[in-house]
Design a protein around this motif. Sequence first.
Motif, PDB file in Angstrom:
ATOM      1  N   UNK A   1       0.859  -1.214   0.000  1.00 40.31           N
ATOM      2  CA  UNK A   1       0.000   0.000   0.000  1.00 40.31           C
ATOM      3  C   UNK A   1       0.887   1.253   0.000  1.00 40.31           C
ATOM      4  N   UNK A   2       0.679   2.130  -0.969  1.00 46.87           N
ATOM      5  CA  UNK A   2       1.544   3.308  -1.086  1.00 46.87           C
ATOM      6  C   UNK A   2       1.258   4.340  -0.002  1.00 46.87           C
ATOM      7  N   UNK A   3       2.343   4.873   0.558  1.00 42.30           N
ATOM      8  CA  UNK A   3       2.205   5.970   1.537  1.00 42.30           C
ATOM      9  C   UNK A   3       2.045   7.314   0.813  1.00 42.30           C
ATOM     10  N   UNK A   4       2.461   7.324  -0.461  1.00 37.93           N
ATOM     11  CA  UNK A   4       2.448   8.592  -1.209  1.00 37.93           C
ATOM     12  C   UNK A   4       1.044   8.914  -1.713  1.00 37.93           C
ATOM     13  N   UNK A   5       0.359   7.862  -2.155  1.00 42.48           N
ATOM     14  CA  UNK A   5      -0.957   8.081  -2.757  1.00 42.48           C
ATOM     15  C   UNK A   5      -2.066   7.908  -1.726  1.00 42.48           C
ATOM     16  N   UNK A   6      -1.967   8.748  -0.723  1.00 39.97           N
ATOM     17  CA  UNK A   6      -2.960   8.759   0.336  1.00 39.97           C
ATOM     18  C   UNK A   6      -3.604  10.118   0.362  1.00 39.97           C
ATOM     19  N   UNK A   7      -4.845  10.176   0.811  1.00 43.72           N
ATOM     20  CA  UNK A   7      -5.496  11.485   0.915  1.00 43.72           C
ATOM     21  C   UNK A   7      -4.772  12.331   1.954  1.00 43.72           C
ATOM     22  N   UNK A   8      -4.727  13.617   1.719  1.00 41.14           N
ATOM     23  CA  UNK A   8      -4.031  14.511   2.643  1.00 41.14           C
ATOM     24  C   UNK A   8      -4.721  15.868   2.611  1.00 41.14           C
ATOM     25  N   UNK A   9      -4.326  16.730   3.539  1.00 40.73           N
ATOM     26  CA  UNK A   9      -4.888  18.086   3.571  1.00 40.73           C
ATOM     27  C   UNK A   9      -3.787  19.088   3.865  1.00 40.73           C
ATOM     28  N   UNK A  10      -3.876  20.242   3.277  1.00 35.72           N
ATOM     29  CA  UNK A  10      -3.010  21.349   3.688  1.00 35.72           C
ATOM     30  C   UNK A  10      -3.958  22.503   4.012  1.00 35.72           C
ATOM     31  N   UNK A  11      -4.060  22.846   5.295  1.00 37.43           N
ATOM     32  CA  UNK A  11      -5.127  23.778   5.678  1.00 37.43           C
ATOM     33  C   UNK A  11      -6.450  23.196   5.220  1.00 37.43           C
ATOM     34  N   UNK A  12      -7.192  23.992   4.438  1.00 37.41           N
ATOM     35  CA  UNK A  12      -8.482  23.489   3.961  1.00 37.41           C
ATOM     36  C   UNK A  12      -8.410  22.898   2.549  1.00 37.41           C
ATOM     37  N   UNK A  13      -7.198  22.711   2.033  1.00 36.60           N
ATOM     38  CA  UNK A  13      -7.053  22.162   0.674  1.00 36.60           C
ATOM     39  C   UNK A  13      -7.031  20.635   0.756  1.00 36.60           C
ATOM     40  N   UNK A  14      -7.960  19.994   0.061  1.00 37.67           N
ATOM     41  CA  UNK A  14      -8.048  18.521   0.069  1.00 37.67           C
ATOM     42  C   UNK A  14      -7.196  17.971  -1.075  1.00 37.67           C
ATOM     43  N   UNK A  15      -6.403  16.957  -0.772  1.00 33.43           N
ATOM     44  CA  UNK A  15      -5.483  16.408  -1.771  1.00 33.43           C
ATOM     45  C   UNK A  15      -5.657  14.889  -1.857  1.00 33.43           C
ATOM     46  N   UNK A  16      -5.542  14.370  -3.080  1.00 28.24           N
ATOM     47  CA  UNK A  16      -5.697  12.914  -3.217  1.00 28.24           C
ATOM     48  C   UNK A  16      -4.348  12.197  -3.136  1.00 28.24           C
ATOM     49  N   UNK A  17      -3.261  12.954  -3.152  1.00 25.02           N
ATOM     50  CA  UNK A  17      -1.945  12.353  -2.908  1.00 25.02           C
ATOM     51  C   UNK A  17      -1.063  13.408  -2.254  1.00 25.02           C
ATOM     52  N   UNK A 304      13.283   6.713  -6.042  1.00 29.68           N
ATOM     53  CA  UNK A 304      13.984   5.739  -5.203  1.00 29.68           C
ATOM     54  C   UNK A 304      13.726   5.927  -3.707  1.00 29.68           C
ATOM     55  N   UNK A 305      13.473   7.157  -3.266  1.00 30.43           N
ATOM     56  CA  UNK A 305      13.316   7.364  -1.813  1.00 30.43           C
ATOM     57  C   UNK A 305      11.941   7.882  -1.402  1.00 30.43           C
ATOM     58  N   UNK A 306      11.055   8.108  -2.372  1.00 30.05           N
ATOM     59  CA  UNK A 306       9.807   8.795  -2.027  1.00 30.05           C
ATOM     60  C   UNK A 306       8.933   7.998  -1.049  1.00 30.05           C
ATOM     61  N   UNK A 307       8.867   6.690  -1.230  1.00 28.03           N
ATOM     62  CA  UNK A 307       8.010   5.899  -0.323  1.00 28.03           C
ATOM     63  C   UNK A 307       8.609   5.877   1.085  1.00 28.03           C
ATOM     64  N   UNK A 308       9.937   5.742   1.177  1.00 28.53           N
ATOM     65  CA  UNK A 308      10.574   5.739   2.504  1.00 28.53           C
ATOM     66  C   UNK A 308      10.357   7.069   3.217  1.00 28.53           C
TER      67      UNK A 308
END
Length: 366
Positions: A1-17, A304-308
């Motif tokens: 399961x990818x840690x990068x492609x997870x829903x996230x938020x920055x303030x009130x901005x909703x992000x799908x990755x 190479x390092x993004x998931x870590x």
Amino acid sequence: MSEVFKQAKLGNIELSNRLVVAPMTRISAEHEGEPTDLMQDYYARFAEGGFDLIITEGVYVDRKASQAYRYQPGLTDDEQQQGWKEVVQEVHQAGAAIICQLTHSGAQMQYNRFCEHPKALSEVVPKGKPVSMYGTLENWVKPEVMDDLDLNHIMNGFVGAAKRAKAAGFDGVELQAGEGYLLNQFLSTYFNQRKDQWGGNLDGRLRFLLMVVKAIRDACGKDFVLGARISQITATDDDYQWPEGEDGFRYMLEQLRDAELGYIHTHDTAVNRKGFIDSNKSLAEVAKEVEGLQLIINGAITEGNVEDLAAQYPDALLSVGRKALVHQDLPKRLKEGLDIYDLDPTMLEPKATIQHELNWRKINLG
Ligand SMILES: Cc1cc2nc3c(=O)[nH]c(=O)nc-3n(C[C@H](O)[C@H](O)[C@H](O)COP(=O)(O)O)c2cc1C
């Protein structure tokens, strides 16, 4: 399961990755600082490629000494604001949010259409040589020293540009307090040799940035996303370190958080480079420990390092510069396991313009 492609938020901005386009100066605006159609296409391409959040290149904030480069965009008049509004609309239509990076050149000025000489905190020139991909200046020019009236004008410039950014539809603003630009020069004992209230110990050197943060918060409201980029390294110096070390950096971040800064965007040559004179931690590792301040990390993030890194910094967003420039569809490529290449420096030579990049693509990719 990818840690990068997870829903996230920055303030009130909703992000799908969690991938963010790092700010990148492209010196592709009109001479008068208005964004062009080419810039609309350029920014929209990241959104189409799967980035949900883009931070713009550094945008100058006043019509005196803030512009750093010829063809740098500004946000100081109605025409520039209208140009940005069109960029924002394109990016929003393509499905991403966009934050405007606000900057003042200070001593790091290569060209300014409003003034001949740079203005800065002290009569100190940046280390090294001006960056050739941004202009033709061969040697830095010794700056004139700013007085309180200048600083007042600059404060109004930052607040005015933030209000214009909000009016243009941007999802937030990021203060450029890294890479050797003016807000970073305040923090640096190399650039800031002042004996007045703006210099000296860390409280003195931090004072102006805190005032800018509070003033923008007051002017733009508590829901407007407001962040700051921060680094010890500058565009021409990878070695500078703040004398107050790890605790000093933690103190800076706590003060910024208490002034209602929403996020901090760390930058070093690598996310986990040991940054301080007195500890083995990186900037990002210290920032991660500060509660109540959201974090964007940056510096040599690759396939190479993004998931870590995503696992090590589970609450952070990950901003990517050069790899995103090569692959504006980097999120899609990462997701689908497609080929990813390093930046060929000739893509930015002789100048880092969007037109040169497009020519490079035509010649090299057909
Ligand atoms: C062409 C180019 C222009 C840049 N312009 C800016 C800028 O305007 N503002 C800024 O904060 N950083 C700027 N940077 C630094 C990047 O945001 C980023 O910190 C740096 O490239 C390291 O990230 P990377 O290893 O993912 O490339 C620029 C970098 C590049 C390559």
